[in-house]
Design an enzyme around this catalytic site. Structure first.
Site, PDB file in Angstrom:
ATOM      1  CG  HIS A 141      -2.076   0.891   1.090  1.00  0.00           C
ATOM      2  ND1 HIS A 141      -2.010   2.244   1.341  1.00  0.00           N
ATOM      3  CD2 HIS A 141      -3.340   0.632   0.679  1.00  0.00           C
ATOM      4  CE1 HIS A 141      -3.192   2.769   1.101  1.00  0.00           C
ATOM      5  NE2 HIS A 141      -4.018   1.826   0.697  1.00  0.00           N
TER       6      HIS A 141
ATOM      7  CG  ASP B 149      -8.417  -4.565  -2.846  1.00  0.00           C
ATOM      8  OD1 ASP B 149      -9.614  -4.378  -2.616  1.00  0.00           O
ATOM      9  OD2 ASP B 149      -7.677  -3.730  -3.373  1.00  0.00           O
TER      10      ASP B 149
HETATM   11  N1  ACO Z   1       4.017  -7.628  -4.699  1.00  0.00           N
HETATM   12  C1  ACO Z   1       5.374  -7.667  -4.859  1.00  0.00           C
HETATM   13  N2  ACO Z   1       6.183  -6.607  -4.709  1.00  0.00           N
HETATM   14  C2  ACO Z   1       5.597  -5.456  -4.369  1.00  0.00           C
HETATM   15  C3  ACO Z   1       4.212  -5.331  -4.174  1.00  0.00           C
HETATM   16  C4  ACO Z   1       3.416  -6.486  -4.352  1.00  0.00           C
HETATM   17  N3  ACO Z   1       2.095  -6.432  -4.184  1.00  0.00           N
HETATM   18  N4  ACO Z   1       3.897  -4.054  -3.860  1.00  0.00           N
HETATM   19  C5  ACO Z   1       5.071  -3.399  -3.849  1.00  0.00           C
HETATM   20  N5  ACO Z   1       6.085  -4.242  -4.154  1.00  0.00           N
HETATM   21  C6  ACO Z   1       7.527  -3.918  -4.194  1.00  0.00           C
HETATM   22  C7  ACO Z   1       7.863  -3.054  -5.396  1.00  0.00           C
HETATM   23  O1  ACO Z   1       8.177  -3.865  -6.523  1.00  0.00           O
HETATM   24  C8  ACO Z   1       9.024  -2.267  -4.878  1.00  0.00           C
HETATM   25  O2  ACO Z   1      10.145  -3.145  -4.879  1.00  0.00           O
HETATM   26  P1  ACO Z   1      11.639  -2.584  -5.170  1.00  0.00           P
HETATM   27  O3  ACO Z   1      11.955  -1.727  -3.986  1.00  0.00           O
HETATM   28  O4  ACO Z   1      12.465  -3.805  -5.288  1.00  0.00           O
HETATM   29  O5  ACO Z   1      11.549  -1.821  -6.450  1.00  0.00           O
HETATM   30  C9  ACO Z   1       8.682  -2.018  -3.399  1.00  0.00           C
HETATM   31  O6  ACO Z   1       7.812  -3.102  -3.044  1.00  0.00           O
HETATM   32  C10 ACO Z   1       7.983  -0.693  -3.154  1.00  0.00           C
HETATM   33  O7  ACO Z   1       6.798  -0.692  -3.911  1.00  0.00           O
HETATM   34  P2  ACO Z   1       6.205   0.541  -4.732  1.00  0.00           P
HETATM   35  O8  ACO Z   1       5.793   0.062  -6.084  1.00  0.00           O
HETATM   36  O9  ACO Z   1       7.143   1.692  -4.644  1.00  0.00           O
HETATM   37  O10 ACO Z   1       4.923   0.888  -3.902  1.00  0.00           O
HETATM   38  P3  ACO Z   1       3.808   1.907  -4.331  1.00  0.00           P
HETATM   39  O11 ACO Z   1       3.465   2.677  -3.103  1.00  0.00           O
HETATM   40  O12 ACO Z   1       4.185   2.698  -5.531  1.00  0.00           O
HETATM   41  O13 ACO Z   1       2.590   0.961  -4.775  1.00  0.00           O
HETATM   42  C11 ACO Z   1       0.749  -0.458  -4.663  1.00  0.00           C
HETATM   43  C12 ACO Z   1       1.558   0.625  -3.945  1.00  0.00           C
HETATM   44  C13 ACO Z   1       0.335   0.030  -6.049  1.00  0.00           C
HETATM   45  C14 ACO Z   1      -0.518  -0.722  -3.843  1.00  0.00           C
HETATM   46  C15 ACO Z   1       1.607  -1.734  -4.758  1.00  0.00           C
HETATM   47  O14 ACO Z   1       1.955  -2.184  -3.466  1.00  0.00           O
HETATM   48  C16 ACO Z   1       0.920  -2.828  -5.540  1.00  0.00           C
HETATM   49  O15 ACO Z   1       1.015  -2.869  -6.772  1.00  0.00           O
HETATM   50  N6  ACO Z   1       0.191  -3.774  -4.834  1.00  0.00           N
HETATM   51  C17 ACO Z   1      -0.550  -4.810  -5.514  1.00  0.00           C
HETATM   52  C18 ACO Z   1      -1.870  -4.262  -6.024  1.00  0.00           C
HETATM   53  C19 ACO Z   1      -2.874  -4.027  -4.904  1.00  0.00           C
HETATM   54  O16 ACO Z   1      -3.074  -4.855  -4.023  1.00  0.00           O
HETATM   55  N7  ACO Z   1      -3.520  -2.859  -4.964  1.00  0.00           N
HETATM   56  C20 ACO Z   1      -4.550  -2.478  -3.991  1.00  0.00           C
HETATM   57  C21 ACO Z   1      -4.057  -1.330  -3.171  1.00  0.00           C
HETATM   58  S1  ACO Z   1      -5.203  -0.931  -1.932  1.00  0.00           S
HETATM   59  C22 ACO Z   1      -6.436  -0.143  -2.760  1.00  0.00           C
HETATM   60  O17 ACO Z   1      -6.286   0.495  -3.775  1.00  0.00           O
HETATM   61  C23 ACO Z   1      -7.704  -0.293  -2.181  1.00  0.00           C
END
Ligand code: ACO
Length: 428
Positions: free
Chosen positions: A304, A362
């Site tokens: 998140h 979710d």
């Molecule tokens: N699975 C695997 N790796 C992940 C995930 C995940 N779900 N989420 C983040 N990471 C990793 C990224 O690849 C990144 O790794 P790195 O440092 O090696 O590059 C690190 O964790 C930081 O992640 P960011 O992408 O910078 O996080 P951001 O805040 O931009 O994204 C998001 C948040 C979009 C929710 C992300 O965690 C994601 O894609 N999650 C999966 C989709 C999801 O569940 N969305 C629902 C969110 S809640 C809502 O909208 C109600």
């Protein structure tokens, strides 16, 4: 003494006021930055940018706290319901008896779709994505209710708000019925909000669907937990569109479009698809997590932007899952078992621990919706029904704020510098 932050640029020191929120959050007010320095800030994805002040929802992502108008989400989940919470979000306080009655009456009066409106559903193919239908239909609603488009008029706002909260559920149910070739079921004024939705979804013309109280409670809780989440992607979209003085309807329709994305509301569909894929492929949890760690997959329902701790909504839903499944008589839901094992393994794995990735709302909501009988392609629509009061509350707050201007971010241009037009016969 008022606090300030000092920026030094090319030898010159400039002071900016520091704004303090009611929970102690600090923000540097840079609204005069460009005028004073010629600089703009560059903050792609707005991780450090506060676009407004807001008194609606408080989140402390490090501690896993979520409150609506100061009330902890855990208390609301235990004691309130979706409609009372909607009132709290929009009007800023829990309703007294008279206010609650008036609000409910407005919602009931607004549940029906105009008969001509129904014909619009005929134009969509049966396999049309429900979120596309929903956003189109919210704009269509504005055609039928243009007398409520007036901005700044309280009565128009209250009518439009009640109409959107009430009709988004009718539109969702009709979308489902149309996709299955089933006759539409009219809203029943004697039912409460969630029961009425389940009735419109699952009743037959001569056979009412029996709404189990626990199922109604569980869905109420799912909607309540989704009702607002401060300046997330769809809410910021609503505010962006609203800032142009676009109507509540068009702002909400834009919110639906943003919510559809798989990184946002669409994640609840992706979670279930991921769990199904793990189940049908027979892949082990370890092998799946290996794929996640080598970045071939995302662990959907994890991570998140704001929560760097457990999403408090996920905790509540995890506990609710067992109760709902037991009530419905599902003893062994393989998806729940896979979800639990995934969560357990991820929370011990340094990849997720180091990045502070925890289950979000979710991760468990889809399992509950699946158990209730909501089809997979309607999951994000359920999220939109839940989020509608939040969008409305944010739109109302934005319009009451005298400092609101049209939202217009800037950019740092990185394209070609001045060059002459090349005639077609002289191009490479
Ligand atoms: N699975 C695997 N790796 C992940 C995930 C995940 N779900 N989420 C983040 N990471 C990793 C990224 O690849 C990144 O790794 P790195 O440092 O090696 O590059 C690190 O964790 C930081 O992640 P960011 O992408 O910078 O996080 P951001 O805040 O931009 O994204 C998001 C948040 C979009 C929710 C992300 O965690 C994601 O894609 N999650 C999966 C989709 C999801 O569940 N969305 C629902 C969110 S809640 C809502 O909208 C109600």
């Amino acid at each position: 003494m008022a606090r300030t932050a000092t920026l030094t640029f090319e030898g010159k020191k400039i002071e900016f006021p520091v704004i303090e929120g009611s929970e102690g959050e600090l923000g540097m007010d840079i609204s005069k930055l460009r005028a004073q320095t010629g600089l703009i800030t560059l903050d792609p994805a707005y991780g450090n940018t506060g676009a407004c002040t807001s008194a609606i929802t408080f989140i402390d992502g490090e501690k896993g706290i979520l409150r609506y108008r100061g009330v902890p989400i855990e208390q609301l989940a235990e004691k309130s319901n979706f409609i009372e919470t909607a009132f709290l979000l929009i009007f800023g306080h829990l309703p007294n008896q008279e206010e609650a009655l008036r609000f409910r009456r407005r919602l009931t009066d607004n549940a029906h779709l105009h008969e001509d409106f129904k014909h619009h559903f005929q134009g969509f193919p049966t396999d049309a994505p429900p979120m596309a239908i929903l956003s189109a239909m919210i704009n269509t609603l504005a055609c039928f209710e243009h007398k409520f488009l007036k901005i700044g008029d309280n009565e128009s706002f209250e009518e439009a708000a009640a109409s959107l909260i009430s009709k988004v559920r009718t539109i969702a149910a009709y979308t489902y019925r149309k996709s299955r070739g089933l006759p539409y079921v009219y809203p029943d004024p004697n039912r409460r909000y969630v029961s009425n939705f389940l009735h419109m979804m699952f009743s037959r013309p001569y056979q009412d669907y029996h709404v189990d109280e626990d199922v109604e409670d569980a869905l109420n809780m799912v909607l309540l937990l989704h009702a607002d989440h401060e300046q997330n992607c769809s809410t910021s979209t609503v505010r962006m569109v609203g800032s142009a003085d676009a109507s509540l309807y068009s702002s909400a329709a834009a919110g639906v479009c943003a919510l559809w994305g798989k990184l946002h509301g669409g994640a609840n569909v992706e979670v279930l698809e991921m769990l199904e894929k793990i189940q049908t492929s027979g892949m082990s949890i370890e092998d799946f997590l290996k794929r996640v760690k080598d970045k071939s997959e995302l662990l959907m329902g994890f991570g998140h932007r704001v929560y760097k701790n457990f999403d408090p909504r996920a905790k509540i839903l995890k506990a609710a899952c067992d109760k709902v499944l037991a009530k419905i008589g599902i003893k062994n839901e393989p998806m729940l078992d896979i979800a639990r094992r995934l969560e357990e393994a991820a929370l011990k794995d340094s990849y997720f621990v180091d990045r502070k990735l925890y289950p979000n709302v979710d991760f468990y909501s889809g399992i509950i919706m699946k158990a209730i009988g909501i089809p997979l392609n309607m999951f994000t629509v359920m999220f939109a029904i839940g989020r509608m009061p939040g969008w409305i509350a944010q739109w109302r707050e934005q319009h009451a704020d005298k400092s609101t201007r049209i939202a217009r971010p800037r950019q740092i241009y990185t394209g070609p510098t001045l060059q002459d037009y090349v005639e077609p016969d002289k191009r490479a």
